[in-house]
Design a protein around this motif. Structure first.
Motif, PDB file in Angstrom:
ATOM      1  N   GLY A 203       0.814  -1.215   0.000  1.00 12.59           N
ATOM      2  CA  GLY A 203       0.000   0.000   0.000  1.00 12.59           C
ATOM      3  C   GLY A 203       0.845   1.261   0.000  1.00 12.59           C
ATOM      4  N   ASP A 204       0.191   2.402  -0.222  1.00 16.73           N
ATOM      5  CA  ASP A 204       0.840   3.717  -0.205  1.00 16.73           C
ATOM      6  C   ASP A 204       1.951   3.854  -1.241  1.00 16.73           C
ATOM      7  N   GLU A 205       1.771   3.202  -2.370  1.00 21.82           N
ATOM      8  CA  GLU A 205       2.784   3.250  -3.434  1.00 21.82           C
ATOM      9  C   GLU A 205       2.697   4.535  -4.242  1.00 21.82           C
ATOM     10  N   GLY A 206       1.585   5.289  -4.058  1.00 16.63           N
ATOM     11  CA  GLY A 206       1.385   6.497  -4.877  1.00 16.63           C
ATOM     12  C   GLY A 206       0.282   6.287  -5.905  1.00 16.63           C
ATOM     13  N   LYS A 207      -0.667   5.398  -5.572  1.00 18.46           N
ATOM     14  CA  LYS A 207      -1.767   5.100  -6.508  1.00 18.46           C
ATOM     15  C   LYS A 207      -2.579   6.362  -6.812  1.00 18.46           C
ATOM     16  N   GLY A 208      -2.840   7.170  -5.759  1.00 19.31           N
ATOM     17  CA  GLY A 208      -3.652   8.369  -5.939  1.00 19.31           C
ATOM     18  C   GLY A 208      -3.041   9.302  -6.967  1.00 19.31           C
ATOM     19  N   LYS A 209      -1.751   9.552  -6.851  1.00 15.19           N
ATOM     20  CA  LYS A 209      -1.088  10.459  -7.797  1.00 15.19           C
ATOM     21  C   LYS A 209      -1.197   9.924  -9.227  1.00 15.19           C
TER      22      LYS A 209
ATOM     23  N   ALA B 223      -8.100   3.266   3.176  1.00 13.78           N
ATOM     24  CA  ALA B 223      -7.221   3.824   2.157  1.00 13.78           C
ATOM     25  C   ALA B 223      -7.026   5.320   2.376  1.00 13.78           C
ATOM     26  N   GLY B 224      -5.867   5.808   1.985  1.00 14.82           N
ATOM     27  CA  GLY B 224      -5.610   7.245   1.970  1.00 14.82           C
ATOM     28  C   GLY B 224      -4.820   7.524   0.706  1.00 14.82           C
ATOM     29  N   HIS B 225      -5.473   8.094  -0.295  1.00  8.49           N
ATOM     30  CA  HIS B 225      -4.827   8.343  -1.590  1.00  8.49           C
ATOM     31  C   HIS B 225      -4.594   9.841  -1.737  1.00  8.49           C
ATOM     32  N   THR B 226      -3.326  10.216  -1.842  1.00  9.19           N
ATOM     33  CA  THR B 226      -2.975  11.638  -1.860  1.00  9.19           C
ATOM     34  C   THR B 226      -2.833  12.138  -3.292  1.00  9.19           C
ATOM     35  N   VAL B 227      -3.470  13.246  -3.550  1.00 10.20           N
ATOM     36  CA  VAL B 227      -3.337  13.893  -4.857  1.00 10.20           C
ATOM     37  C   VAL B 227      -2.953  15.346  -4.606  1.00 10.20           C
TER      38      VAL B 227
ATOM     39  N   PRO C 220       3.794   6.509  11.572  1.00  7.97           N
ATOM     40  CA  PRO C 220       5.026   6.446  10.769  1.00  7.97           C
ATOM     41  C   PRO C 220       5.050   5.136   9.988  1.00  7.97           C
ATOM     42  N   ARG C 221       5.424   5.206   8.706  1.00  5.87           N
ATOM     43  CA  ARG C 221       5.516   3.984   7.906  1.00  5.87           C
ATOM     44  C   ARG C 221       6.872   3.339   8.115  1.00  5.87           C
ATOM     45  N   ARG C 222       6.890   2.023   8.209  1.00  2.26           N
ATOM     46  CA  ARG C 222       8.146   1.276   8.264  1.00  2.26           C
ATOM     47  C   ARG C 222       8.766   1.346   6.861  1.00  2.26           C
TER      48      ARG C 222
ATOM     49  N   THR D 208       7.273   4.930  -8.574  1.00  4.12           N
ATOM     50  CA  THR D 208       7.074   6.232  -7.939  1.00  4.12           C
ATOM     51  C   THR D 208       8.200   6.561  -6.953  1.00  4.12           C
ATOM     52  N   LYS D 209       8.281   7.834  -6.632  1.00  5.13           N
ATOM     53  CA  LYS D 209       9.181   8.350  -5.593  1.00  5.13           C
ATOM     54  C   LYS D 209      10.653   8.068  -5.865  1.00  5.13           C
ATOM     55  N   LEU D 210      11.004   8.030  -7.152  1.00  6.12           N
ATOM     56  CA  LEU D 210      12.411   7.853  -7.519  1.00  6.12           C
ATOM     57  C   LEU D 210      13.256   8.965  -6.900  1.00  6.12           C
ATOM     58  N   ASP D 211      12.707  10.184  -6.868  1.00  4.24           N
ATOM     59  CA  ASP D 211      13.430  11.358  -6.350  1.00  4.24           C
ATOM     60  C   ASP D 211      13.859  11.191  -4.894  1.00  4.24           C
ATOM     61  N   VAL D 212      13.139  10.352  -4.144  1.00  2.00           N
ATOM     62  CA  VAL D 212      13.471  10.172  -2.725  1.00  2.00           C
ATOM     63  C   VAL D 212      14.855   9.514  -2.585  1.00  2.00           C
TER      64      VAL D 212
ATOM     65  N   VAL E 104       7.435   6.898 -14.726  1.00  2.00           N
ATOM     66  CA  VAL E 104       8.333   7.142 -13.591  1.00  2.00           C
ATOM     67  C   VAL E 104       7.860   8.428 -12.933  1.00  2.00           C
ATOM     68  N   SER E 105       7.627   8.363 -11.622  1.00  2.00           N
ATOM     69  CA  SER E 105       7.153   9.553 -10.911  1.00  2.00           C
ATOM     70  C   SER E 105       8.311  10.156 -10.132  1.00  2.00           C
ATOM     71  N   THR E 106       8.478  11.479 -10.268  1.00  2.00           N
ATOM     72  CA  THR E 106       9.624  12.152  -9.666  1.00  2.00           C
ATOM     73  C   THR E 106       9.211  13.274  -8.719  1.00  2.00           C
ATOM     74  N   GLY E 107       7.949  13.252  -8.297  1.00  2.00           N
ATOM     75  CA  GLY E 107       7.471  14.270  -7.374  1.00  2.00           C
ATOM     76  C   GLY E 107       5.980  14.112  -7.176  1.00  2.00           C
ATOM     77  N   LYS E 108       5.420  14.911  -6.264  1.00  2.00           N
ATOM     78  CA  LYS E 108       4.002  14.760  -5.933  1.00  2.00           C
ATOM     79  C   LYS E 108       3.073  15.311  -7.012  1.00  2.00           C
TER      80      LYS E 108
HETATM   81  P1  GDP Z   1      -1.503   5.689  -2.195  1.00  2.00           P
HETATM   82  O1  GDP Z   1      -2.236   5.226  -0.971  1.00  2.00           O
HETATM   83  O2  GDP Z   1      -0.932   4.565  -2.974  1.00  2.00           O
HETATM   84  O3  GDP Z   1      -2.338   6.613  -3.053  1.00  2.00           O
HETATM   85  O4  GDP Z   1      -0.267   6.543  -1.666  1.00  2.00           O
HETATM   86  P2  GDP Z   1      -0.282   7.657  -0.483  1.00  2.00           P
HETATM   87  O5  GDP Z   1      -0.985   8.868  -0.982  1.00  2.00           O
HETATM   88  O6  GDP Z   1      -0.777   7.049   0.774  1.00  2.00           O
HETATM   89  O7  GDP Z   1       1.262   7.888  -0.284  1.00  2.00           O
HETATM   90  C1  GDP Z   1       2.080   8.348  -1.311  1.00  2.00           C
HETATM   91  C2  GDP Z   1       2.738   9.677  -0.887  1.00  2.00           C
HETATM   92  O8  GDP Z   1       3.822   9.952  -1.735  1.00  2.00           O
HETATM   93  C3  GDP Z   1       1.810  10.872  -0.991  1.00  2.00           C
HETATM   94  O9  GDP Z   1       2.161  11.796   0.008  1.00  2.00           O
HETATM   95  C4  GDP Z   1       2.134  11.445  -2.380  1.00  2.00           C
HETATM   96  O10 GDP Z   1       1.871  12.852  -2.477  1.00  2.00           O
HETATM   97  C5  GDP Z   1       3.611  11.171  -2.455  1.00  2.00           C
HETATM   98  N1  GDP Z   1       4.141  10.916  -3.800  1.00  2.00           N
HETATM   99  C6  GDP Z   1       3.570  10.225  -4.834  1.00  2.00           C
HETATM  100  N2  GDP Z   1       4.438  10.119  -5.862  1.00  2.00           N
HETATM  101  C7  GDP Z   1       5.555  10.755  -5.488  1.00  2.00           C
HETATM  102  C8  GDP Z   1       6.832  10.959  -6.099  1.00  2.00           C
HETATM  103  O11 GDP Z   1       7.104  10.505  -7.209  1.00  2.00           O
HETATM  104  N3  GDP Z   1       7.772  11.635  -5.379  1.00  2.00           N
HETATM  105  C9  GDP Z   1       7.528  12.128  -4.138  1.00  2.00           C
HETATM  106  N4  GDP Z   1       8.512  12.755  -3.506  1.00  2.00           N
HETATM  107  N5  GDP Z   1       6.340  11.951  -3.519  1.00  2.00           N
HETATM  108  C10 GDP Z   1       5.381  11.267  -4.184  1.00  2.00           C
END
Ligand code: GDP
Ligand code: IMO
Ligand code: MG
Length: 425
Positions: free
Chosen positions: A12-18, A39-43, A304-306, A330-334, A412-416
């Motif tokens: 979970g929390d892979e960035g599905k919402g984005k 679920a909590g999907h962040t956009v 906090p996520r592990r 997702t989150k390659l930039d991290v 490839v996602s490089t930011g929110k």
């Molecule tokens: P979901 O449950 O799969 O939709 O993911 P969450 O919203 O719970 O967690 C993903 C978090 O990573 C959110 O805070 C997004 O804004 C953020 N996020 C998504 N894609 C990226 C990315 O490519 N880079 C960064 N730095 N943050 C991202």
């Protein structure tokens, strides 16, 4: 390409919402098929943060139709809060959000049972979100659930509530030492929800099938991830629904042959919330560093996520069970500032390599990850939107993950933000 299914490939929390939000432009409808307000999907749009729990992440595109399918367990108070918040922030919801009459409802007593069950389990707890998900799906399977359509038939509703409460009250009073739930209060609560839900309840299966007949494009939005799937995940440390691709068919009422693409969302490293095995977890050093850099705190509970390195055994397993056609990484930039980035390529027990995801996932507590170390890129990839602009070592990292998990990384996602995305198609 009528139906594209989005699944989470990890915990979970892979960035599905984005990614769903980013792809919504290309489709006509977005439909959630399982899970609930766990679920909590962040956009993030124009710097504004929206966290969606039940409403599909496509809702921020005015004009697109969104569906909450029969496979979702709906907490009506959470749904109404979400609708009101979106309307308050300028998004019209009425007339373009439809909720299945067949979806089961989550009542306050489900949340009480969830929390009481966790407390009673002590050290053996699952670490649920406390949103009543397990008890609501248990009622559905036990044929004790109340569905949205029942809200509009008051006499029948009372019968349903009576059936649901009988075993619960026995448990609450005798096992958990709590007050029983009063049937009149429960029925009244359900009827109060009917007033607001009446505008949204529909035969969403028919709506989706009609749309398919008219060649409309549908994005099916999964919640949670494959490793939290009730059958294929790290049971019993899972959620109570089918978070793998089959959930989309059963949870929306659409034919499987309509699914033309399955996009797995994979984070460039791994996270998990709640209890349960996590082979690549890093409790010190780089784990807390990933948490800080990635802002890894739960979108629903704030926990906090592990955190740990990318696990290609998990990735390959998710590709296989879901028939993944492509991956959004997702989150390659991290990972930008790490000199070296280990990737788990296999598991070993007593020095013997397993070569696959073990059938008995309780072994995941005992395995040692076998790492291959990739060179970092020590340069910013933040908001990069062209593949050729990525540092060579970042491209190597992407290529190696593709090889290890057996599917192409086409996004490839490089930011929110929406445009912090590289498309390779
Ligand atoms: P979901 O449950 O799969 O939709 O993911 P969450 O919203 O719970 O967690 C993903 C978090 O990573 C959110 O805070 C997004 O804004 C953020 N996020 C998504 N894609 C990226 C990315 O490519 N880079 C960064 N730095 N943050 C991202
Ligand atoms: P999204 O859709 C991460 C986890 C909980 C717990 C287990 C069971 O945002 O990716 P539950 O409340 O479902 O009975 O809890 O599943 N969990 C999630 N972890 N992301 C989620 O959703 C989750 N939904 C449930 O932390 O370990
Ligand atoms: Mg989330």
């Amino acid at each position: 390409m009528p139906v594209t299914v989005i699944i989470g490939a990890q915990w979970g929390d892979e960035g599905k919402g984005k990614i769903v939000d980013m792809l919504t432009d290309r489709v006509d409808m977005v439909a959630r098929y399982q899970g609930g307000a766990n679920a909590g999907h962040t956009v993030v749009v124009d710097g504004e943060v929206y966290i969606l729990h039940l409403i599909p992440s496509g809702i921020l595109h005015t004009g697109k139709v969104c569906v909450i399918g029969n496979g979702v367990v709906v907490d009506p108070e959470a749904l109404i809060r979400e609708i009101d918040e979106l309307e308050g922030r300028g998004f019209s919801v009425k007339g373009r959000l439809f909720v299945s009459s067949r979806a089961h409802l989550i009542a306050p007593y489900h949340k009480i049972m969830d929390v009481a069950g966790e407390t009673a389990s002590g050290a053996g707890k699952i670490g649920t979100t406390g949103r009543g998900i397990g008890p609501a799906y248990a009622d559905k399977a036990a044929r004790l659930g109340v569905r949205i359509g029942d809200l509009f038939r008051p006499d029948y509703l009372r019968e349903r509530v009576a059936a649901a409460l009988a075993p619960k009250n026995a448990l609450l009073t005798h096992l958990y030492g709590q007050k029983p739930v009063d049937i009149d209060e429960a029925v009244e609560w359900y009827l109060a929800q009917a007033v607001r839900l009446a505008d949204y309840a529909a035969d969403t299966g028919e709506l989706l099938r009609h749309a398919l007949r008219d060649d409309k494009e549908i994005l099916a939005e999964g919640a949670q991830g494959s490793m939290l799937d009730v059958d294929h995940g790290t049971f019993p440390y899972v959620t109570s629904s089918t978070a793998t691709v089959g959930g989309a068919v059963a949870g929306l009422g659409i034919p499987p042959m309509e699914i033309k693409r399955v996009i797995a969302i994979m984070k460039a490293y791994t996270t998990r919330v709640g209890e349960g095995p996590f082979p690549t977890e890093l409790t010190e050093g780089d784990g807390p560093r990933l948490r800080k850099l990635g802002g890894e705190f739960g979108a629903t509970t704030g926990r906090p996520r592990r955190c740990g390195w990318f696990d290609a055994v998990v990735g390959r397993y998710a590709v296989e069970i879901n028939g993944v056609s492509e991956i959004a990484l997702t989150k390659l930039d991290v990972l930008d500032g790490f000199d070296e980035i280990p990737v788990c390529v296999d598991y070993a027990i007593d020095g013997k390599r397993l070569g696959r995801m073990p059938e008995d996932m309780s072994l995941l507590d005992k395995v040692t990850p076998v790492y291959e170390t990739m060179k970092g890129w020590n340069a910013s990839t933040t908001e990069t939107d062209r593949y050729s602009d990525l540092p060579e070592n970042a491209r190597r990292y992407i290529g190696r993950i593709e090889e290890l998990v057996g599917a192409k990384i086409s996004i490839v996602s490089t930011g929110k933000a929406r445009d912090a995305t590289i498309l390779r198609w």
